[in-house]
Structure formats: structure tokens, C-alpha cells
Design a protein around this motif. Structure first.
Motif, PDB file in Angstrom:
ATOM      1  N   VAL A 105       0.864  -1.181   0.000  1.00 35.87           N
ATOM      2  CA  VAL A 105       0.000   0.000   0.000  1.00 35.87           C
ATOM      3  C   VAL A 105       0.893   1.221   0.000  1.00 35.87           C
ATOM      4  CG1 VAL A 105      -1.731   1.299   1.296  1.00 35.87           C
ATOM      5  CG2 VAL A 105      -1.831  -1.191   1.258  1.00 35.87           C
ATOM      6  N   ARG A 106       0.590   2.146  -0.911  1.00 35.80           N
ATOM      7  CA  ARG A 106       1.346   3.393  -0.996  1.00 35.80           C
ATOM      8  C   ARG A 106       0.387   4.560  -0.941  1.00 35.80           C
ATOM      9  NH1 ARG A 106       6.017   2.133  -5.115  1.00 35.80           N
ATOM     10  NH2 ARG A 106       6.520   0.065  -4.367  1.00 35.80           N
ATOM     11  N   LEU A 107       0.839   5.638  -0.354  1.00 39.57           N
ATOM     12  CA  LEU A 107       0.041   6.857  -0.283  1.00 39.57           C
ATOM     13  C   LEU A 107       0.693   7.933  -1.129  1.00 39.57           C
ATOM     14  CD1 LEU A 107      -0.616   7.095   3.566  1.00 39.57           C
ATOM     15  CD2 LEU A 107      -1.995   5.940   1.834  1.00 39.57           C
ATOM     16  N   VAL A 108      -0.141   8.812  -1.660  1.00 37.25           N
ATOM     17  CA  VAL A 108       0.337  10.022  -2.314  1.00 37.25           C
ATOM     18  C   VAL A 108      -0.173  11.175  -1.460  1.00 37.25           C
ATOM     19  CG1 VAL A 108       0.294  11.457  -4.379  1.00 37.25           C
ATOM     20  CG2 VAL A 108       0.243   8.952  -4.593  1.00 37.25           C
ATOM     21  N   VAL A 129       5.015   6.684   1.614  1.00 30.55           N
ATOM     22  CA  VAL A 129       4.398   7.933   1.174  1.00 30.55           C
ATOM     23  C   VAL A 129       5.225   8.525   0.038  1.00 30.55           C
ATOM     24  CG1 VAL A 129       3.622  10.235   1.871  1.00 30.55           C
ATOM     25  CG2 VAL A 129       3.543   8.348   3.516  1.00 30.55           C
ATOM     26  N   HIS A 130       4.528   8.912  -1.030  1.00 29.47           N
ATOM     27  CA  HIS A 130       5.169   9.530  -2.192  1.00 29.47           C
ATOM     28  C   HIS A 130       4.580  10.917  -2.401  1.00 29.47           C
ATOM     29  CE1 HIS A 130       7.179   5.853  -3.621  1.00 29.47           C
ATOM     30  NE2 HIS A 130       6.138   5.235  -3.104  1.00 29.47           N
ATOM     31  N   THR A 131       5.295  11.741  -3.170  1.00 29.06           N
ATOM     32  CA  THR A 131       4.830  13.101  -3.433  1.00 29.06           C
ATOM     33  C   THR A 131       4.128  13.235  -4.782  1.00 29.06           C
ATOM     34  OG1 THR A 131       7.003  13.691  -4.280  1.00 29.06           O
ATOM     35  CG2 THR A 131       6.563  14.169  -1.953  1.00 29.06           C
ATOM     36  N   ALA A 134       2.572   9.375 -10.020  1.00 29.70           N
ATOM     37  CA  ALA A 134       3.488   8.697 -10.938  1.00 29.70           C
ATOM     38  C   ALA A 134       4.620   8.008 -10.173  1.00 29.70           C
ATOM     39  CB  ALA A 134       4.057   9.698 -11.946  1.00 29.70           C
ATOM     40  N   ALA A 135       5.160   8.681  -9.162  1.00 25.20           N
ATOM     41  CA  ALA A 135       6.244   8.091  -8.371  1.00 25.20           C
ATOM     42  C   ALA A 135       5.751   6.881  -7.590  1.00 25.20           C
ATOM     43  CB  ALA A 135       6.823   9.133  -7.420  1.00 25.20           C
ATOM     44  N   ALA A 136       4.556   6.960  -7.050  1.00 25.02           N
ATOM     45  CA  ALA A 136       3.998   5.842  -6.278  1.00 25.02           C
ATOM     46  C   ALA A 136       3.773   4.624  -7.159  1.00 25.02           C
ATOM     47  CB  ALA A 136       2.695   6.266  -5.622  1.00 25.02           C
ATOM     48  N   THR A 147       9.660   8.588  -0.442  1.00 25.92           N
ATOM     49  CA  THR A 147      10.286   8.732  -1.733  1.00 25.92           C
ATOM     50  C   THR A 147       9.436   9.549  -2.671  1.00 25.92           C
ATOM     51  OG1 THR A 147       9.336   6.664  -2.503  1.00 25.92           O
ATOM     52  CG2 THR A 147      11.544   6.559  -1.547  1.00 25.92           C
ATOM     53  N   GLY A 148      10.041   9.995  -3.707  1.00 25.18           N
ATOM     54  CA  GLY A 148       9.570  10.801  -4.719  1.00 25.18           C
ATOM     55  C   GLY A 148       8.350  10.997  -5.254  1.00 25.18           C
TER      56      GLY A 148
END
Length: 148
Positions: A105-108, A129-131, A134-136, A147-148
């Protein structure tokens, strides 16, 4: 339901779920919009509006319904979230705890409204957590948080 072309040129269905929220005394009428989109083995859940005690169960229901699809990656895009409280954070952590083995699981989180609660509660140390979306999506599996 809408459809658009995915990266491979194939048609990818997209589902938009609007949850109008009843006005509460002293507060403006707010809506929560949740968009679910499948991109290959990645499931993107884009959330817009306020995620609080009233709307967190709606996010939980959407995530719960999609966990059974066992995607390799779930990206929860909070870029358009104006407010995120403990109820919303608990939904995100619960989804992280309940995913199938092999699913991450990733968050933006792009705004102060989302990054600050994640940092204050140290949720950003437990979830990746990504910013950017696209990076996630593009980051290698089990990429480090922040990360990015």
C-alpha cells in the motif's frame, strides 16, 4: 463508469463514486469523491474532499471492496484531500494491515493537509508515502517511505 486508454493502449475501466455529505450545523456542505482505477496490477484509489469521522467509513468500504481483488499494489492518492483526521488515518492503516501477502500500500500526499497528520502520528513511518501518483506507481516494490 468511464473508460480511457491505459499505458498499454488497452481500454481501462474507471469507476467514480460520489458520496454527498449532509450539512452539519456550523459546517459547510462537503462532498467526498473516490475514484477507483486499475492500471495493470496496480489499483489507484484517488480521494478528494474531507476524510473525517463522517466520511472515513465510505473510504473504508471502497478499500475493503477492492482488497478482495488482490492487486499487487494499492496507491491511495490523497492529493485532493482538504482534511485528514485520525479516523481517516485509521482506515489507511487498517487497509495496510489487511492486504494480501505480496501487496503493498502506498500513499500520495502532496499537501500540508495530508502530510502533516501523517507526520504527527508517525503514520508516514509505517506506510510508504510519495509526493506524486506517478512516483507511487513507478517505484520499485517495497520502496522506502518518503520517496519521490
Amino acid at each position: 463508469m468511464t473508460a480511457h486508454c491505459g499505458q498499454s493502449g488497452s481500454i481501462v475501466p474507471s469507476v467514480v463514486i460520489d458520496f454527498p455529505r449532509a450539512p452539519v450545523a456550523g459546517r459547510r456542505h462537503q462532498d467526498l469523491t473516490i475514484t477507483v482505477e486499475r492500471l495493470g496490477e496496480t489499483l489507484v484509489v484517488a480521494v478528494a474532499g474531507d476524510v473525517d469521522l463522517c466520511t472515513a467509513p465510505m473510504l473504508h468500504d471502497v478499500l475493503d471492496a477492492n482488497l478482495s481483488r488482490a492487486p499487487r499494489r494499492i496507491v491511495v492518492d490523497l492529493s485532493l484531500v482538504r482534511f485528514l483526521n485520525a479516523a481517516g488515518l485509521e482506515v489507511l492503516l487498517d487497509a495496510h494491515r489487511r492486504v494480501f501477502p505480496g501487496t503493498d500500500v502506498r500513499l500520495v500526499a502532496t499537501t500540508r493537509a495530508t502530510r502533516r497528520p501523517l507526520q504527527l502520528t508517525r503514520t508516514d513511518e509505517r506506510l510508504t508515502v510519495h509526493t506524486s501518483r506517478a512516483a507511487a506507481i513507478a517505484a520499485p516494490r517495497w520502496a522506502a517511505a518518503g520517496t519521490g
